[in-house]
Write an enzyme that holds these catalytic residues in place. Structure first.
Site, PDB file in Angstrom:
ATOM      1  N   ASN A  62      35.206  38.692  39.716  1.00 10.14           N
ATOM      2  CA  ASN A  62      35.614  37.301  39.544  1.00 10.14           C
ATOM      3  C   ASN A  62      35.661  36.583  40.901  1.00 10.14           C
ATOM      4  O   ASN A  62      36.187  37.149  41.866  1.00 10.14           O
ATOM      5  CB  ASN A  62      37.018  37.266  38.919  1.00 10.14           C
ATOM      6  CG  ASN A  62      37.436  35.890  38.467  1.00 10.14           C
ATOM      7  OD1 ASN A  62      36.625  35.113  37.983  1.00 10.14           O
ATOM      8  ND2 ASN A  62      38.710  35.588  38.610  1.00 10.14           N
ATOM      9  N   ASP A 127      35.320  44.390  42.968  1.00 12.24           N
ATOM     10  CA  ASP A 127      36.320  43.588  42.279  1.00 12.24           C
ATOM     11  C   ASP A 127      36.518  44.126  40.862  1.00 12.24           C
ATOM     12  O   ASP A 127      36.591  45.336  40.662  1.00 12.24           O
ATOM     13  CB  ASP A 127      35.875  42.111  42.305  1.00 12.24           C
ATOM     14  CG  ASP A 127      36.955  41.129  41.904  1.00 12.24           C
ATOM     15  OD1 ASP A 127      37.788  40.797  42.765  1.00 12.24           O
ATOM     16  OD2 ASP A 127      36.961  40.694  40.739  1.00 12.24           O
ATOM     17  N   TRP A 128      36.608  43.256  39.829  1.00 12.72           N
ATOM     18  CA  TRP A 128      36.784  43.716  38.456  1.00 12.72           C
ATOM     19  C   TRP A 128      35.598  44.531  37.963  1.00 12.72           C
ATOM     20  O   TRP A 128      35.731  45.311  37.010  1.00 12.72           O
ATOM     21  CB  TRP A 128      37.038  42.525  37.538  1.00 12.72           C
ATOM     22  CG  TRP A 128      38.476  42.143  37.484  1.00 12.72           C
ATOM     23  CD1 TRP A 128      39.068  41.039  38.039  1.00 12.72           C
ATOM     24  CD2 TRP A 128      39.535  42.874  36.860  1.00 12.72           C
ATOM     25  NE1 TRP A 128      40.414  41.036  37.810  1.00 12.72           N
ATOM     26  CE2 TRP A 128      40.731  42.155  37.076  1.00 12.72           C
ATOM     27  CE3 TRP A 128      39.592  44.063  36.144  1.00 12.72           C
ATOM     28  CZ2 TRP A 128      41.964  42.588  36.600  1.00 12.72           C
ATOM     29  CZ3 TRP A 128      40.818  44.504  35.664  1.00 12.72           C
ATOM     30  CH2 TRP A 128      41.989  43.767  35.891  1.00 12.72           C
ATOM     31  N   GLU A 151      36.050  46.908  47.968  1.00 15.02           N
ATOM     32  CA  GLU A 151      36.997  45.855  47.585  1.00 15.02           C
ATOM     33  C   GLU A 151      37.134  45.762  46.068  1.00 15.02           C
ATOM     34  O   GLU A 151      36.848  44.728  45.452  1.00 15.02           O
ATOM     35  CB  GLU A 151      36.545  44.523  48.181  1.00 15.02           C
ATOM     36  CG  GLU A 151      36.912  44.341  49.632  1.00 15.02           C
ATOM     37  CD  GLU A 151      38.428  44.285  49.861  1.00 15.02           C
ATOM     38  OE1 GLU A 151      39.092  43.476  49.180  1.00 15.02           O
ATOM     39  OE2 GLU A 151      38.950  45.053  50.689  1.00 15.02           O
ATOM     40  N   HIS A 297      37.248  39.886  51.256  1.00  8.41           N
ATOM     41  CA  HIS A 297      37.037  40.434  49.923  1.00  8.41           C
ATOM     42  C   HIS A 297      35.580  40.370  49.463  1.00  8.41           C
ATOM     43  O   HIS A 297      35.038  41.350  48.971  1.00  8.41           O
ATOM     44  CB  HIS A 297      37.923  39.708  48.913  1.00  8.41           C
ATOM     45  CG  HIS A 297      37.858  40.276  47.530  1.00  8.41           C
ATOM     46  ND1 HIS A 297      38.227  41.575  47.237  1.00  8.41           N
ATOM     47  CD2 HIS A 297      37.442  39.732  46.357  1.00  8.41           C
ATOM     48  CE1 HIS A 297      38.054  41.802  45.938  1.00  8.41           C
ATOM     49  NE2 HIS A 297      37.577  40.700  45.376  1.00  8.41           N
TER      50      HIS A 297
END
Length: 319
Positions: A62, A127-128, A151, A297
């Site tokens: 995201n 991330d996700w 990350e 990130h």
């Protein structure tokens, strides 16, 4: 928290976490691939599918899309098949009227991967996309031969014990999860893309061309529904239960799986800071690490060449 206090908190977070540099990134803003489409659960998923050989599957998070990997995919296609899907509701995939819970995303993305009948796959997670990728790997151990990650949803920081444990971003997440406030900031004001992605989450602010491409997928408040749903799925203080339990299973998986693993990390990082890297060195078997330099990130925007070359070298050793 009212809007003024929230903006003060956001500015403080940006000051603490961002590494300001005057130059703008901007090279490699074009997306050089033509996406394919496949119907999953009645909705079309868009995905990149380039090259031949064992598959390397790229998972975004995201508020991005397969566009995040545009400058990294070419590093692996000379020897491998590269697949990078847009999550449901994101990128060029369909945007149906869903809750965009973790379960919704998993059903669609895992359904696509199953439909592609992948074997000997190497997963590349961010991330996700990390939660989704680790989850799929746990369900399909005979299909996965290696995992690279950066990350992403992983121990020891996640699941978060509390908002306070999240440091400067705790107030941001509290606000995003507050009814009305989150809708205003993310759906109406587009804060997640225009501030977190474009400025706070990168070492060098995104160029106008790159930012415009990310924004092109989310032209209005309704289209940004997944961008708000994702922060509300982050496991904080035991909620939501589903993602909290999943994150704990990921921690167990990482410490027990003997698959080859590659971690890209930066300083200070956002969810994989130096103490987390040290923990992984001590607890995650068959792990190699590559330190890229200063970053936050969305490290694919700051270090695409280094990530691509690191992946290519690692894949060559695996072969």
């Amino acid at each position: 928290m009212d809007r003024r206090d929230f903006l003060i908190s956001a500015a403080a977070a940006a000051t603490v976490l961002a590494l300001p540099l005057p130059a703008l990134s901007g090279t490699g803003s074009e997306f050089p691939f033509k996406k394919k489409r496949k119907a999953i659960l009645g909705h079309e998923m868009a995905y990149v599918d380039e090259g031949t050989g064992d598959p390397v599957v790229f998972f975004h998070g995201n508020p991005t899309s397969s566009y995040l990997w545009r400058n990294i995919i070419p590093a692996v296609t000379p020897t491998h098949r590269a697949i990078a899907a847009d999550m449901i509701g994101m990128g060029d995939s369909d945007k149906p009227d869903l809750a965009y819970s973790y379960a919704d995303h998993a059903a669609h993305l895992h359904g696509l991967l199953d439909a592609l009948d992948l074997k000997n796959a190497t997963l590349v997670l961010h991330d996700w996309g990390g939660a989704l990728g680790f989850d799929w790997a746990m369900q399909n151990p005979d299909r996965v031969k290696a995992i690279a990650f950066m990350e992403t949803v992983a121990p020891p920081l996640m699941p978060f014990e509390s908002y306070e444990a999240m440091g400067p971003f705790g107030d941001l997440f509290r606000a995003w999860r507050t009814p009305g406030t989150g809708e205003k900031m993310i759906l109406e004001d587009n804060f997640f893309i225009n501030e977190i992605l474009a400025k706070v989450g990168v070492k060098t602010p995104l160029s106008e061309d790159v930012l415009a491409h990310y924004n092109s997928y989310y032209p209005d408040a309704k289209s940004r529904a997944p961008l708000l749903a994702w922060p509300r799925e982050v496991p904080i203080g035991g909620e939501p239960v589903e993602t909290t339990e999943l994150t704990r299973r990921i921690g167990t998986y990482l410490t027990e799986s003997q698959l080859p693993k590659l971690l890209f990390h930066v300083t200070p990082g956002a969810i994989v800071p130096a103490p987390a890297v040290e923990w992984m060195h001590a607890n995650v078997p068959n792990l190699e690490t590559i330190h890229l330099g200063e970053g936050q990130h969305f490290i694919q925007e700051d270090y695409p060449d280094e990530i691509g070359q690191g992946l290519a070298n690692w894949l060559a050793k695996l072969s």
